[in-house]
Design an enzyme around this catalytic site. Structure first.
Site, PDB file in Angstrom:
ATOM      1  N   HIS A 144      43.166  31.317  31.757  1.00 51.40           N
ATOM      2  CA  HIS A 144      42.782  32.367  32.710  1.00 51.40           C
ATOM      3  C   HIS A 144      43.422  32.084  34.067  1.00 51.40           C
ATOM      4  O   HIS A 144      43.742  30.940  34.376  1.00 51.40           O
ATOM      5  CB  HIS A 144      41.260  32.440  32.870  1.00 51.40           C
ATOM      6  CG  HIS A 144      40.670  31.210  33.502  1.00 51.40           C
ATOM      7  ND1 HIS A 144      40.449  30.043  32.790  1.00 51.40           N
ATOM      8  CD2 HIS A 144      40.298  30.943  34.770  1.00 51.40           C
ATOM      9  CE1 HIS A 144      39.957  29.139  33.600  1.00 51.40           C
ATOM     10  NE2 HIS A 144      39.861  29.639  34.811  1.00 51.40           N
ATOM     11  N   HIS A 148      47.561  30.728  39.752  1.00 51.49           N
ATOM     12  CA  HIS A 148      48.247  29.883  38.755  1.00 51.49           C
ATOM     13  C   HIS A 148      47.464  29.939  37.445  1.00 51.49           C
ATOM     14  O   HIS A 148      46.308  30.381  37.427  1.00 51.49           O
ATOM     15  CB  HIS A 148      48.277  28.430  39.256  1.00 51.49           C
ATOM     16  CG  HIS A 148      46.903  27.869  39.377  1.00 51.49           C
ATOM     17  ND1 HIS A 148      46.125  28.028  40.514  1.00 51.49           N
ATOM     18  CD2 HIS A 148      46.124  27.206  38.489  1.00 51.49           C
ATOM     19  CE1 HIS A 148      44.946  27.486  40.309  1.00 51.49           C
ATOM     20  NE2 HIS A 148      44.900  26.982  39.088  1.00 51.49           N
TER      21      HIS A 148
HETATM   22  P1  2AM Z   1      39.229  27.602  37.843  1.00 50.08           P
HETATM   23  O1  2AM Z   1      40.308  28.422  38.467  1.00 50.08           O
HETATM   24  O2  2AM Z   1      38.572  28.271  36.675  1.00 50.08           O
HETATM   25  O3  2AM Z   1      38.241  27.099  38.860  1.00 50.08           O
HETATM   26  C1  2AM Z   1      42.330  23.612  40.209  1.00 50.08           C
HETATM   27  O4  2AM Z   1      41.022  23.393  40.585  1.00 50.08           O
HETATM   28  C2  2AM Z   1      42.394  24.259  38.863  1.00 50.08           C
HETATM   29  O5  2AM Z   1      41.793  23.417  37.863  1.00 50.08           O
HETATM   30  C3  2AM Z   1      41.705  25.595  38.781  1.00 50.08           C
HETATM   31  O6  2AM Z   1      42.520  26.465  38.024  1.00 50.08           O
HETATM   32  C4  2AM Z   1      40.423  25.285  38.056  1.00 50.08           C
HETATM   33  O7  2AM Z   1      39.950  26.312  37.242  1.00 50.08           O
HETATM   34  C5  2AM Z   1      40.849  24.181  37.150  1.00 50.08           C
HETATM   35  N1  2AM Z   1      39.731  23.354  36.680  1.00 50.08           N
HETATM   36  C6  2AM Z   1      39.398  23.148  35.387  1.00 50.08           C
HETATM   37  N2  2AM Z   1      38.351  22.306  35.292  1.00 50.08           N
HETATM   38  C7  2AM Z   1      37.990  21.982  36.551  1.00 50.08           C
HETATM   39  C8  2AM Z   1      36.974  21.177  37.107  1.00 50.08           C
HETATM   40  N3  2AM Z   1      36.117  20.489  36.336  1.00 50.08           N
HETATM   41  N4  2AM Z   1      36.882  21.124  38.441  1.00 50.08           N
HETATM   42  C9  2AM Z   1      37.749  21.804  39.218  1.00 50.08           C
HETATM   43  N5  2AM Z   1      38.734  22.574  38.758  1.00 50.08           N
HETATM   44  C10 2AM Z   1      38.859  22.674  37.449  1.00 50.08           C
END
Ligand code: 2AM
Length: 188
Positions: free
Chosen positions: A120, A36
């Protein structure tokens, strides 16, 4: 509930991203159904907060727009490598939608996001780095470019950490308005 706002990716795009899984020791690949594009991470929210978040998101007006996944990158370096991701072609509509969501959530009482938004799609996470293989992987696949797709809605997901990994569930979706300007005019 642990929540985040994201754009769900079409099946054919997730299939293409899944096709990149190859030759990276130590990579924990994100399950295809979990791929996603996050717009805003929210974190834990109780019943009242969920209600306010839903009201804020439902009140937002925005037109559908095209989005293209392209390029690869990573967070962290060497032994501190954390994630491999696919990027997004420069997209002012995406930035504007993200900004609107950020402001809507702040007016619903949420703290401002601490991180600068970096669009991303996380493809893999790492506990121990793959060393120099990461660079050859990016050299081999870095020109990855998927066909653009139309973003017609965004979604509030819940995230549940199960033993086998995170399970993301679409809880509520928020449709965007039909696009008024023709595609050609927007791509110019
Ligand atoms: P990531 O893919 O770069 O880990 C669910 O966890 C989504 O929220 C993921 O896409 C994650 O990004 C994002 N996300 C952004 N900030 C976060 C945080 N502080 N902790 C966990 N997930 C985060």
């Amino acid at each position: 509930m642990r929540l985040f706002v994201a754009i769900a990716l079409p099946q054919d795009l997730r299939d293409r991203l899944e096709g990149l899984r190859d030759g990276l020791p130590g990579a924990k690949w994100v399950a295809a159904e979990n791929l996603h594009l996050t717009l805003r991470f929210i974190g834990e929210a109780d019943g009242g907060e969920c209600h306010d978040i839903d009201a804020a998101l439902a009140g937002l007006r925005f037109e559908s727009f095209p989005l293209q996944i392209e390029g690869l990158g990573h967070f962290g370096e060497g032994r501190r490598l954390r994630a491999l991701w696919a990027g997004v072609a420069p997209n002012p509509d995406l930035e504007r939608l993200q900004g609107k969501i950020e402001r809507a959530l702040q007016s619903a009482g949420m703290e401002p996001s601490k991180r600068k938004y970096k669009p991303h799609v996380t493809l893999a996470r790492f506990k121990s780095g793959p060393g120099p293989r990461l660079h050859s992987f990016i050299a081999a696949h870095g020109l990855f470019r998927a066909a653009p797709f139309e973003v017609t809605e965004f979604t509030l997901f819940s995230s549940y950490l199960a033993q086998q990994g995170a399970i993301y569930t679409p809880e509520l979706s928020y449709p965007l308005e039909p696009r008024k300007a023709p595609l050609d005019a927007r791509l110019e």
